[in-house]
Design a protein around this motif. Structure first.
Motif, PDB file in Angstrom:
ATOM      1  N   PRO A  53      -2.714 -13.729  46.558  1.00  0.00           N
ATOM      2  CA  PRO A  53      -3.801 -12.873  46.080  1.00  0.00           C
ATOM      3  C   PRO A  53      -5.004 -13.709  45.647  1.00  0.00           C
ATOM      4  O   PRO A  53      -4.905 -14.936  45.481  1.00  0.00           O
ATOM      5  CB  PRO A  53      -3.175 -12.155  44.885  1.00  0.00           C
ATOM      6  N   LEU A  54      -6.144 -13.040  45.477  1.00  0.00           N
ATOM      7  CA  LEU A  54      -7.325 -13.736  44.974  1.00  0.00           C
ATOM      8  C   LEU A  54      -7.006 -14.378  43.627  1.00  0.00           C
ATOM      9  O   LEU A  54      -6.339 -13.783  42.784  1.00  0.00           O
ATOM     10  CB  LEU A  54      -8.496 -12.761  44.820  1.00  0.00           C
ATOM     11  N   GLY A  55      -7.464 -15.596  43.467  1.00  0.00           N
ATOM     12  CA  GLY A  55      -7.210 -16.310  42.225  1.00  0.00           C
ATOM     13  C   GLY A  55      -6.038 -17.254  42.287  1.00  0.00           C
ATOM     14  O   GLY A  55      -5.902 -18.139  41.435  1.00  0.00           O
ATOM     15  N   VAL A  56      -5.162 -17.076  43.310  1.00  0.00           N
ATOM     16  CA  VAL A  56      -4.021 -17.979  43.420  1.00  0.00           C
ATOM     17  C   VAL A  56      -4.526 -19.379  43.752  1.00  0.00           C
ATOM     18  O   VAL A  56      -5.532 -19.551  44.442  1.00  0.00           O
ATOM     19  CB  VAL A  56      -3.027 -17.486  44.501  1.00  0.00           C
ATOM     20  N   LYS A  57      -3.834 -20.390  43.251  1.00  0.00           N
ATOM     21  CA  LYS A  57      -4.244 -21.773  43.448  1.00  0.00           C
ATOM     22  C   LYS A  57      -3.182 -22.514  44.243  1.00  0.00           C
ATOM     23  O   LYS A  57      -2.020 -22.558  43.844  1.00  0.00           O
ATOM     24  CB  LYS A  57      -4.484 -22.453  42.093  1.00  0.00           C
ATOM     25  N   LEU A  58      -3.592 -23.084  45.359  1.00  0.00           N
ATOM     26  CA  LEU A  58      -2.684 -23.838  46.216  1.00  0.00           C
ATOM     27  C   LEU A  58      -2.961 -25.334  46.084  1.00  0.00           C
ATOM     28  O   LEU A  58      -4.125 -25.750  46.060  1.00  0.00           O
ATOM     29  CB  LEU A  58      -2.866 -23.421  47.670  1.00  0.00           C
ATOM     30  N   HIS A  89      -6.287 -28.511  43.350  1.00  0.00           N
ATOM     31  CA  HIS A  89      -5.914 -27.196  43.866  1.00  0.00           C
ATOM     32  C   HIS A  89      -7.114 -26.497  44.496  1.00  0.00           C
ATOM     33  O   HIS A  89      -8.266 -26.772  44.149  1.00  0.00           O
ATOM     34  CB  HIS A  89      -5.349 -26.305  42.745  1.00  0.00           C
ATOM     35  N   LEU A  90      -6.817 -25.594  45.419  1.00  0.00           N
ATOM     36  CA  LEU A  90      -7.811 -24.705  46.010  1.00  0.00           C
ATOM     37  C   LEU A  90      -7.552 -23.294  45.488  1.00  0.00           C
ATOM     38  O   LEU A  90      -6.422 -22.802  45.561  1.00  0.00           O
ATOM     39  CB  LEU A  90      -7.721 -24.713  47.535  1.00  0.00           C
ATOM     40  N   GLU A  91      -8.592 -22.649  44.985  1.00  0.00           N
ATOM     41  CA  GLU A  91      -8.461 -21.284  44.482  1.00  0.00           C
ATOM     42  C   GLU A  91      -9.137 -20.310  45.441  1.00  0.00           C
ATOM     43  O   GLU A  91     -10.305 -20.469  45.789  1.00  0.00           O
ATOM     44  CB  GLU A  91      -9.098 -21.157  43.100  1.00  0.00           C
ATOM     45  N   PHE A  92      -8.374 -19.291  45.879  1.00  0.00           N
ATOM     46  CA  PHE A  92      -8.942 -18.260  46.743  1.00  0.00           C
ATOM     47  C   PHE A  92      -9.945 -17.435  45.946  1.00  0.00           C
ATOM     48  O   PHE A  92      -9.599 -16.841  44.919  1.00  0.00           O
ATOM     49  CB  PHE A  92      -7.842 -17.337  47.270  1.00  0.00           C
ATOM     50  N   VAL A  93     -11.207 -17.375  46.422  1.00  0.00           N
ATOM     51  CA  VAL A  93     -12.217 -16.569  45.738  1.00  0.00           C
ATOM     52  C   VAL A  93     -12.688 -15.390  46.585  1.00  0.00           C
ATOM     53  O   VAL A  93     -13.277 -14.443  46.059  1.00  0.00           O
ATOM     54  CB  VAL A  93     -13.432 -17.422  45.329  1.00  0.00           C
ATOM     55  N   LEU A 124     -21.584 -16.027  42.848  1.00  0.00           N
ATOM     56  CA  LEU A 124     -21.031 -16.793  43.963  1.00  0.00           C
ATOM     57  C   LEU A 124     -19.903 -16.045  44.660  1.00  0.00           C
ATOM     58  O   LEU A 124     -19.821 -16.021  45.889  1.00  0.00           O
ATOM     59  CB  LEU A 124     -20.545 -18.151  43.472  1.00  0.00           C
ATOM     60  N   ARG A 125     -19.007 -15.431  43.890  1.00  0.00           N
ATOM     61  CA  ARG A 125     -17.881 -14.714  44.500  1.00  0.00           C
ATOM     62  C   ARG A 125     -18.368 -13.539  45.332  1.00  0.00           C
ATOM     63  O   ARG A 125     -17.788 -13.194  46.361  1.00  0.00           O
ATOM     64  CB  ARG A 125     -16.902 -14.257  43.417  1.00  0.00           C
ATOM     65  N   GLN A 126     -19.443 -12.906  44.877  1.00  0.00           N
ATOM     66  CA  GLN A 126     -20.023 -11.793  45.631  1.00  0.00           C
ATOM     67  C   GLN A 126     -20.590 -12.289  46.958  1.00  0.00           C
ATOM     68  O   GLN A 126     -20.410 -11.650  48.007  1.00  0.00           O
ATOM     69  CB  GLN A 126     -21.123 -11.134  44.796  1.00  0.00           C
ATOM     70  N   ILE A 127     -21.266 -13.446  46.920  1.00  0.00           N
ATOM     71  CA  ILE A 127     -21.826 -14.023  48.145  1.00  0.00           C
ATOM     72  C   ILE A 127     -20.704 -14.415  49.103  1.00  0.00           C
ATOM     73  O   ILE A 127     -20.773 -14.166  50.309  1.00  0.00           O
ATOM     74  CB  ILE A 127     -22.701 -15.246  47.800  1.00  0.00           C
TER      75      ILE A 127
END
Length: 299
Positions: free
Chosen positions: A81-86, A66-70, A35-38
């Motif tokens: 950065p990628l993986g941070v959760k807001l 939370h929303l996690e940047f993927v 999924l992260r690749q897509i």
């Protein structure tokens, strides 16, 4: 007229780019890509389709708080950065995740929900990613220009988000199927009964050693083969091939119905109890028909 033709040409090119992106999403999802690749492939493509300077895909955590940047393009800001959760309680992205409603903001400075991730952002377009009616994430576009996005851009992004949701749903289903198959495989080889799974396409899967012994064909020669190979092996040993063929065909004609009967074989002589039961995945889809053979010759 010349301006109209130019506008029409731009719209055609935009629709072509959207179609190509949708096609690639479908192919990547069907190929089993992560999924992260897509998501990363999508965010790298969108700036060539829509007038944005940055793109991100974020997914909701299990607790929906939370929303996690993927995936982001270009590289994410140092503070995000990628993986941070807001928290979903802040920002336009949080608002979209909470409400499931898209936001087209031509001037973020006037939006009370705006949270500055990139300091030069002036306009923003954010849409939810859904599986069914459930919000699972958001796609967010930002631009350094005022009024960069319009209703057509919103419609295009919603179409892409909908397809990404379909890809995510298929990815989750495939992962659940794989996990369940692995669990079944461990169980199958540990029990004394012969066990095999007949998949919806008619292939045999998760055939344990005992099943192969009882049928008279090594398990590794049955695994991933069409069920007809097992049927033929049983018929060759049947004391009454016609009666057995009717019994076997009856089970395979409607694999969603449970069946219990006995099979009498020769070479060597034995009596097998046969249980056929349907296996359903948690989402209600049919995984296959489980066959259990038990030797009751001495009973």
């Amino acid at each position: 007229l010349a301006l109209e033709n130019l506008w029409l040409n731009e719209q055609i090119q935009l629709q072509l780019s959207e179609t190509q992106t949708l096609h690639r999403l479908i192919l990547e999802g069907a190929s089993g890509a992560e999924l992260r690749q897509i998501a990363q492939s999508l965010v790298e493509t969108l700036p060539s389709i829509l007038p944005c300077d940055s793109v991100s895909v974020s997914l909701l955590t299990e607790d929906k708080q939370h929303l996690e940047f993927v995936a982001t393009y270009p590289a994410p800001p140092p503070d995000f950065p990628l993986g941070v959760k807001l928290p979903t309680s802040v920002g336009i992205m949080g608002y979209v995740a909470r409400t499931g409603e898209p936001v087209l903001e031509r001037d973020v400075r006037t939006n009370p929900y705006y949270f500055a991730g990139r300091s030069r952002t002036l306009s923003e377009l954010c849409v939810p990613i859904k599986i069914g009616d459930e919000v699972v994430g958001v796609i967010n576009l930002e631009s350094k220009r005022l009024g960069a996005f319009n209703e057509h851009h919103l419609s295009s992004l919603q179409t892409l988000a909908a397809q990404l949701g379909v890809v995510m749903e298929r990815s989750q289903l495939l992962r659940r199927q794989t996990e369940l198959a692995q669990q079944l495989s461990v169980i199958f080889d540990a029990v004394l009964e012969g066990i095999a799974l007949v998949l919806p396409d008619g292939r045999l899967d998760d055939v344990n050693r005992r099943f192969g012994d009882l049928v008279g064909v090594p398990a590794e020669q049955l695994r991933y083969q069409h069920v007809s190979k097992m049927v033929n092996a049983l018929l060759q040993r049947a004391t009454d091939p016609i009666e057995m063929k009717e019994a076997l065909d009856s089970a395979l004609e409607d694999p969603t119905q449970p069946i219990f009967d006995t099979l009498t074989l020769t070479s060597p002589e034995c009596v097998l109890e046969r249980y056929c039961v349907p296996v359903w995945l948690p989402d209600g889809s049919f995984m296959g028909q489980l066959w259990v053979l038990r030797d009751v010759t001495e009973e």
